[in-house]
Design an enzyme around this catalytic site. Structure first.
Site, PDB file in Angstrom:
ATOM      1  N   LYS A 198     -30.450  26.398 -24.672  1.00 44.85           N
ATOM      2  CA  LYS A 198     -29.747  25.109 -24.546  1.00 44.85           C
ATOM      3  C   LYS A 198     -29.971  24.277 -25.816  1.00 44.85           C
ATOM      4  O   LYS A 198     -30.829  24.621 -26.642  1.00 44.85           O
ATOM      5  CB  LYS A 198     -30.283  24.363 -23.323  1.00 44.85           C
ATOM      6  CG  LYS A 198     -31.716  23.861 -23.498  1.00 44.85           C
ATOM      7  CD  LYS A 198     -32.270  23.233 -22.234  1.00 44.85           C
ATOM      8  CE  LYS A 198     -33.704  22.780 -22.462  1.00 44.85           C
ATOM      9  NZ  LYS A 198     -34.397  22.465 -21.207  1.00 44.85           N
ATOM     10  N   TYR A 254     -33.246  -1.575 -46.783  1.00 43.86           N
ATOM     11  CA  TYR A 254     -32.738  -2.602 -45.867  1.00 43.86           C
ATOM     12  C   TYR A 254     -33.869  -3.386 -45.220  1.00 43.86           C
ATOM     13  O   TYR A 254     -34.900  -2.812 -44.865  1.00 43.86           O
ATOM     14  CB  TYR A 254     -31.904  -1.959 -44.754  1.00 43.86           C
ATOM     15  CG  TYR A 254     -30.592  -1.415 -45.232  1.00 43.86           C
ATOM     16  CD1 TYR A 254     -29.659  -2.250 -45.860  1.00 43.86           C
ATOM     17  CD2 TYR A 254     -30.274  -0.086 -45.055  1.00 43.86           C
ATOM     18  CE1 TYR A 254     -28.451  -1.747 -46.284  1.00 43.86           C
ATOM     19  CE2 TYR A 254     -29.065   0.428 -45.485  1.00 43.86           C
ATOM     20  CZ  TYR A 254     -28.160  -0.406 -46.098  1.00 43.86           C
ATOM     21  OH  TYR A 254     -26.967   0.089 -46.523  1.00 43.86           O
TER      22      TYR A 254
HETATM   23  C1  LIG Z   1     -35.524  23.463 -21.076  1.00 45.18           C
HETATM   24  C2  LIG Z   1     -35.918  24.180 -19.854  1.00 45.18           C
HETATM   25  C3  LIG Z   1     -36.898  25.188 -19.892  1.00 45.18           C
HETATM   26  C4  LIG Z   1     -37.631  25.583 -21.156  1.00 45.18           C
HETATM   27  O1  LIG Z   1     -38.678  24.705 -21.454  1.00 45.18           O
HETATM   28  P1  LIG Z   1     -39.699  25.003 -22.650  1.00 45.18           P
HETATM   29  O2  LIG Z   1     -40.818  24.113 -22.360  1.00 45.18           O
HETATM   30  O3  LIG Z   1     -38.995  24.680 -23.909  1.00 45.18           O
HETATM   31  O4  LIG Z   1     -40.070  26.438 -22.562  1.00 45.18           O
HETATM   32  C5  LIG Z   1     -37.172  25.871 -18.720  1.00 45.18           C
HETATM   33  N1  LIG Z   1     -36.535  25.566 -17.567  1.00 45.18           N
HETATM   34  C6  LIG Z   1     -35.597  24.592 -17.491  1.00 45.18           C
HETATM   35  C7  LIG Z   1     -34.942  24.320 -16.191  1.00 45.18           C
HETATM   36  C8  LIG Z   1     -35.268  23.866 -18.632  1.00 45.18           C
HETATM   37  O5  LIG Z   1     -34.354  22.896 -18.551  1.00 45.18           O
END
Ligand SMILES: *Cc1c(COP(=O)(O)O)cnc(C)c1O
Length: 386
Positions: A41, A266
């Protein structure tokens, strides 16, 4: 690493070999009996979803995890045939996408289950789904009482194939007591359903932190993002030998002498304390540089820390100061980061010229997705020894 001849104002280097080896390291940690869902993701946490997906699949990941169905569509169109798991609940109308692209859905409400089952029946198929249990993150999923209430209806829907059940931890890296409590709640739900004759091939609860800290919670599958990209969850140590896979680069486009007493940027927040040399780089907050996610203070101690940091920063102590890296030497950012330009102090670094590469320290997931990426990959795909 080789720097492109043609000058680019900013670019990201992604080491896919590192991702491949990190994947193999995680596989080795969890062993053969536990499946690996690689979380890609957020554009694979900023590395680029598609190249990363190919890499992790060819190095042993069994499934891919994304937030949105659209991400699943992109992956399918890239020829990926591994199972693709959608974390978020579907919007009404997204069911056909899931069916046509053979995506695996999380089910977080009875209405969602009914809609999906109904569409699946029209197509004459069964859609693979996982039941999401809300055990303490307070976000999506069925509360255990709601599962009891709806079980008869849920598990008799004709268009769904119940492939898994899962939950997500609220504080896997930071709160062992609460994590164990969430795990107990989850196990109780699984146990209750088992007594009713309902079983799931894949029970899963672990993200990166939990997979490292609680081997007994790995169950049938772990969902791993952070570790694959070479980072540790905050405050968690490991001996996996993970490799960093991402770096953000820019180059010097302007060099200027600064005299003591001048102000930079700035709001005129930075006063030059002695004569020095400044360099300008064409990266700013629009690129996500200097942008950080400040969590809401969790309590009085947290609040005190935040206030102390702001005061120390105001008094000129180097807390939370931004640095960049030039040939291995840290150079501090001067004044506020602009929209697209940032000033750095290079007074102590010899040999700075127009075009000199600068490495920026930044939070991967907030960096602008359209910054060009250069992929480094030496190993041939499929070679999985680490
Ligand atoms: C993002 C996510 C993970 C992965 O988490 P990490 O700590 O980066 O390994 C696992 N399960 C779900 C449902 C997530 O949204």
């Amino acid at each position: 690493m080789v720097i492109e001849e043609k000058a680019k104002p900013a670019w990201i280097e992604v080491n896919l070999d590192a991702v491949a080896r990190n994947t193999s390291r995680v596989k080795k940690l969890i062993g053969d009996g536990v499946r690996l869902l690689a979380v890609v993701k957020g554009d694979a946490y900023g590395l680029g979803m598609v190249p990363v997906a190919h890499t992790v699949i060819s190095h042993g990941a069994d499934l891919l995890g994304v937030t949105h169905p659209d991400e699943g569509v992109i992956l399918r169109n890239e020829g990926i045939d591994a199972p693709i798991f959608i974390f978020r609940p579907l919007l009404p109308g997204e069911e056909d996408l899931v069916i046509n692209y053979q995506l695996t859905s999380s089910i977080s409400s009875l209405e969602q289950a009914e809609r999906l089952s109904e569409r699946a029946r029209v197509y004459g198929i069964k859609v693979p789904v996982h039941l999401k249990v809300e055990t303490g993150l307070g976000r999506t999923g069925f509360l255990p009482v709601a599962i009891k209430e709806h079980a008869d209806r849920l598990f008799s829907l004709p268009g769904l194939k119940w492939e898994g059940i899962y939950t997500h931890f609220a504080s896997a890296a930071g709160d062992p007591q609460f994590t164990r409590q969430q795990f107990r709640i989850f196990q109780a739900v699984v146990g209750d359903l088992k007594k009713r004759g309902i079983q799931f091939p894949l029970c899963h609860v672990c993200n990166s932190a939990a997979a490292l800290l609680y081997p007994e919670m790995r169950l049938d599958m772990v969902r791993i993002g952070t570790l694959l990209y070479g980072e540790n969850p905050p405050g968690v140590k490991d001996d996996l030998g993970l490799e960093e896979s991402w770096s953000l680069w820019s180059r010097v486009i302007h060099i200027q002498k600064l005299e003591k007493g001048m102000r930079v940027g700035y709001g005129r927040t930075h006063r030059v304390s002695k004569d020095t040399t400044m360099a300008v780089i064409p990266v700013g907050y629009r690129d996500g540089f200097g942008v950080d996610v400040t969590p809401h203070p969790a309590g009085l101690i947290d609040l005190t820390k935040v206030i102390a940091k702001i005061i120390l920063d105001f008094l000129g102590f180097p807390v939370g100061k931004l640095y960049v890296d030039i040939n291995g030497t840290p150079a501090p950012v001067l004044g506020r980061v602009g929209m697209e330009l940032t000033c750095i102090d290079v007074g102590k670094i010899p040999g700075i010229e127009l075009g000199t590469p600068v490495r920026l320290m930044a939070r991967r997931t907030v960096i602008r997705e359209s910054i060009p990426k250069r992929y480094c990959m030496q190993e041939t795909a499929g070679n999985s020894d680490a």
